[in-house]
Write a protein that holds these residues in place. Structure first.
Motif, PDB file in Angstrom:
ATOM      1  N   GLN A 193       0.841  -1.184   0.000  1.00 32.87           N
ATOM      2  CA  GLN A 193       0.000   0.000   0.000  1.00 32.87           C
ATOM      3  C   GLN A 193       0.885   1.245   0.000  1.00 32.87           C
ATOM      4  OE1 GLN A 193      -3.525  -0.292   2.814  1.00 32.87           O
ATOM      5  NE2 GLN A 193      -2.236  -1.888   3.684  1.00 32.87           N
ATOM      6  N   GLY A 194       0.469   2.255  -0.727  1.00 34.66           N
ATOM      7  CA  GLY A 194       1.199   3.511  -0.720  1.00 34.66           C
ATOM      8  C   GLY A 194       0.988   4.248   0.587  1.00 34.66           C
ATOM      9  N   PRO A 195       2.044   4.827   1.171  1.00 39.52           N
ATOM     10  CA  PRO A 195       1.871   5.586   2.416  1.00 39.52           C
ATOM     11  C   PRO A 195       0.945   6.781   2.209  1.00 39.52           C
ATOM     12  CG  PRO A 195       4.204   5.160   1.955  1.00 39.52           C
ATOM     13  CD  PRO A 195       3.446   4.792   0.726  1.00 39.52           C
ATOM     14  N   LEU A 196       0.192   7.117   3.247  1.00 33.49           N
ATOM     15  CA  LEU A 196      -0.679   8.299   3.180  1.00 33.49           C
ATOM     16  C   LEU A 196       0.162   9.571   3.108  1.00 33.49           C
ATOM     17  CD1 LEU A 196      -3.383   7.415   5.856  1.00 33.49           C
ATOM     18  CD2 LEU A 196      -3.619   7.298   3.378  1.00 33.49           C
ATOM     19  N   GLN A 197      -0.390  10.590   2.475  1.00 35.28           N
ATOM     20  CA  GLN A 197       0.251  11.896   2.412  1.00 35.28           C
ATOM     21  C   GLN A 197      -0.766  12.959   2.833  1.00 35.28           C
ATOM     22  OE1 GLN A 197       2.650  12.710  -1.063  1.00 35.28           O
ATOM     23  NE2 GLN A 197       2.915  10.537  -1.491  1.00 35.28           N
ATOM     24  N   PRO A 198      -1.085  12.991   4.132  1.00 35.03           N
ATOM     25  CA  PRO A 198      -2.140  13.903   4.597  1.00 35.03           C
ATOM     26  C   PRO A 198      -1.791  15.369   4.417  1.00 35.03           C
ATOM     27  CG  PRO A 198      -0.980  12.904   6.442  1.00 35.03           C
ATOM     28  CD  PRO A 198      -0.498  12.195   5.223  1.00 35.03           C
TER      29      PRO A 198
END
Length: 713
Positions: free
Chosen positions: A339-344
């Motif tokens: 899964q791609g890391p979140l970029q909040p």
């Protein structure tokens, strides 16, 4: 047989039975059974064809290049037919073929047999076919035929889109167990000119690593003489059955199935009266006595002896399998899934994403404990609050949907300390939700600011038009700006800093009062090398499908089907819990600490203004056993406040009460080329780039050979 229906939250055991000399398919109370694809008659035909051909070659009647062609199968060559029970059967290719033979004729005929069997098995609907592994030793040569074996398997795979091929390999290869005991094997037909003279004693080929010595399962008798496994092997099976795709359990050569005549049994006599060698028939009185005695013996036998002890033991083992942990239940289906890391910071997250992370009670309980303890210490030390009315000023930055806001209010109420609470959120959609909660749930106790935290100028009695405040101050203080006492954030990523927590917090810590507290106070990133063949294959498939950045992009993964390669020496194997894997060597990469600062950061429009947040690490890992390094697993530890910690580090997460924390999966840094290294040298850097923040990582074999990959955060 008792029901084996799966209980909620427990792994399912699929148990099968295999007899290597079985000649016909049968049905019984197992979940699956093996079945030969071809009959002994077909075996005899192949042996005769090969023997005659080699004899003709020897007598000069055939050219060496000519290879006999096997005819197609006939009804007498195979016991299989499509039907209802086919889904419960596992096909077994003929164990007497030799796909690694140095003799091209033996190899060619073996390959033809395999293709005939796999093709017919696929036609019948068999989902799985077990194929004997390669023979490794021929005279003084070892492993020379593995490449041609792999080629034969590759060709067999192309025969069906749905049938899976399972290679039957020993855990440990022993030269004295080289498959020569298989009756009618084609291996002895290899001609002397193709076999190098001599003997070798090589062990452990084909990737059977040294560590596999401990996992050769052997049934032992218990006090009642029934077969059981050791506690170590039981724990190993329990670990296997917790995998995302648990293996099948196939009980091999444990004896005939009750009620099914074995292949070696003699047929019953059909003409007893005319058989002079037969025992005389008993008189009626004797027959009645013998009948009652037989019934009694049968009753006692059924009562005292289990006709399928191995199966019963495995079923009992299944009933004793440990429950899945909270984390395992939560992550079910996501094991080893990239899964791609979140970029909040760059993206406005959806409500569903917030909701997933809000289901983690452990993280928010620890945050609440940290807030409560910080408030108690602040009040105990008699420090004044920074608000004009003397209250302790608490700010939750990156508030999301408000879980930390709720915890801050609850913590303050529990300890009896008055606070002035601010919540800062840049996501306009989440801000609407915060406004609604403030009105209906928090009763206006929270002052809301819609802003990027990096540009927020701090609490003020003259709020911006986009804020919603609880007006409780005197009007003469309307233009007053004041400091924060406690700054709370949940910006940590799987590698601690990968969601840009350092950049966000270093832009706001100047708003803290001289005695101000940041929660978290600090955090540290950790790494360890791993063997992850599934992840390596998934990334290779993505790259083959056109994803040029697949091997250059870190991913968030619930790691399961992996091996730690750098292992700590165990002080005493008997002291280690049976279900626990060996402890990896996990090394610190770098740390960040957040405390009050007096320097106002440069405006965010300025490029390359965060050089103080760059990091570099050089690490050396001992690797005691042979293995393929596919990538690096990344973890973190964070100090929320004082002795309250968060941890995903496998060495400390249980000790710090985070064993079932669900908010973070480890991060995975892939290597483009798998390495066979011991020891392993690594270089990792975190640096600012004109496109954003990037990680670079390199595995160092020597000074001249490096591999470096970058990826924008």
């Amino acid at each position: 047989m008792e029901s084996t229906a799966p209980a909620e939250g427990l792994p399912v055991y699929y148990v099968g039975q295999h007899e290597s000399k079985r000649q016909l398919p049968i049905s019984q109370d197992y979940d699956m059974l093996t079945t030969p694809i071809t009959t002994p008659l077909f075996h005899s035909r192949v042996l005769a064809l090969l023997s005659n051909h080699l004899s003709d070659l020897k007598n000069g009647l055939q050219e060496d290049v000519a290879t006999p062609t096997l005819p197609t199968l006939t009804p007498t060559d195979t016991p299989l037919t499509p039907g209802d029970i086919i889904s419960q059967l596992v096909g077994v290719a003929s164990p007497w073929i030799d796909l690694s033979s140095p003799d091209p004729i033996v190899y060619n005929i073996s390959r033809q047999v395999l293709e005939l069997e796999v093709s017919y098995a696929a036609f019948c609907g068999l989902g799985n076919v077990v194929i004997p592994g390669p023979r490794l030793q021929y005279g003084s040569s070892h492993g020379e035929g593995v490449a041609q074996y792999a080629f034969a398997i590759q060709e067999a795979l192309a025969l069906s889109n749905y049938t899976q091929l399972l290679i039957h390999l020993p855990m440990i290869y022993h030269p004295d167990q080289n498959g020569e005991d298989v009756e009618g094997s084609l291996s002895p037909f290899a001609r002397p000119e193709y076999v190098e003279e001599g003997v070798t004693s090589k062990h452990d080929f084909l990737g059977t690593w040294d560590a596999w010595h401990i996992i050769r399962t052997t049934f032992l008798p218990n006090l009642q003489g029934e077969p059981i496994l050791t506690k170590v092997h039981e724990a190993l099976i329990h670990r296997y059955m917790r995998l995302r795709t648990p293996p099948w359990i196939l009980l091999c050569d444990i004896g005939p199935i009750p009620g099914v005549q074995s292949a070696d049994a003699k047929p019953p006599a059909t003409d007893r009266l005319n058989d002079e060698t037969a025992t005389p028939l008993p008189i009626p009185a004797e027959a009645s006595h013998l009948h009652h005695q037989q019934q009694k013996e049968n009753h006692n036998s059924k009562k005292d002896r289990d006709p399928t002890p191995h199966l019963s033991y495995i079923r009992n083992l299944q009933s004793r399998r440990p429950l899945l942990s909270i984390l395992e239940s939560y992550a079910s289906g996501f094991q080893d899934y990239l899964q791609g890391p979140l970029q909040p910071l760059a993206d406005n997250l959806e409500s569903m994403t917030y909701e997933v992370f809000e289901k983690d009670p452990i993280k928010y309980n620890l945050y609440e404990a940290a807030i409560r303890k910080a408030l108690i210490d602040w009040a105990r030390n008699g420090k004044p609050g920074s608000s004009p009315s003397g209250e302790i000023v608490v700010a939750v930055v990156g508030a999301g949907r408000g879980p930390l806001v709720t915890r801050a209010l609850k913590g303050a109420k529990d300890v009896g300390v008055k606070i002035e609470l601010w919540a800062v959120e840049k996501n306009p959609n989440a801000f609407v939700h915060l406004q609604r909660r403030n009105e209906m749930e928090w009763r206006g106790q929270v002052q809301l600011i819609r802003s990027d935290m990096r540009t927020w100028t701090g609490p003020s009695l003259s709020p911006s038009p986009t804020s919603q405040t609880h007006q409780h101050h005197h009007k003469q203080h309307q233009n007053t700006e004041y400091k924060l006492d406690i700054l709370v954030s949940e910006l940590l990523g799987s590698f601690a800093d990968n969601e840009l927590s350092p950049e966000c917090l270093s832009s706001i810590t100047h708003l803290l009062s001289p005695c101000g507290i940041s929660i978290p106070t600090s955090y540290t990133s950790y790494l360890t090398p791993i063997a992850a063949p599934k992840l390596h294959a998934d990334i290779a498939a993505r790259a083959a499908n056109g994803d040029a950045m697949a091997a250059n992009t870190p991913s968030v993964v619930m790691l399961q089907a992996i091996d730690y390669l750098s292992i700590s020496p165990s002080s005493s194997p008997s002291e280690k819990p049976l279900m626990e894997v060996e402890q990896p060597v996990v090394k610190e990469a770098w740390s960040f600490t957040h405390r009050p600062t007096t320097t106002t950061p440069p405006p965010q429009t300025s490029k390359l203004n965060n050089k103080h947040n760059e990091r570099r690490a050089r690490l050396q890992f001992p690797i005691p056993h042979r293995g393929a390094v596919h990538g690096l697993a990344g973890y973190f530890e964070a100090v929320l406040y004082d002795d309250i910690h968060l941890s995903t580090n496998p060495l400390s997460m249980k000790e710090k009460g985070c064993g079932d924390m669900m908010s973070w999966f480890p991060i995975y840094f892939p290597l483009k080329v798998r390495r066979f290294l011991f020891p392993l040298g690594l270089t990792l850097c975190r640096s600012e780039h004109f496109e954003g923040w990037v990680y670079g990582w390199a595995d160092k074999i020597n000074k001249e050979r490096k591999a470096k990959r970058d990826r924008s955060v």
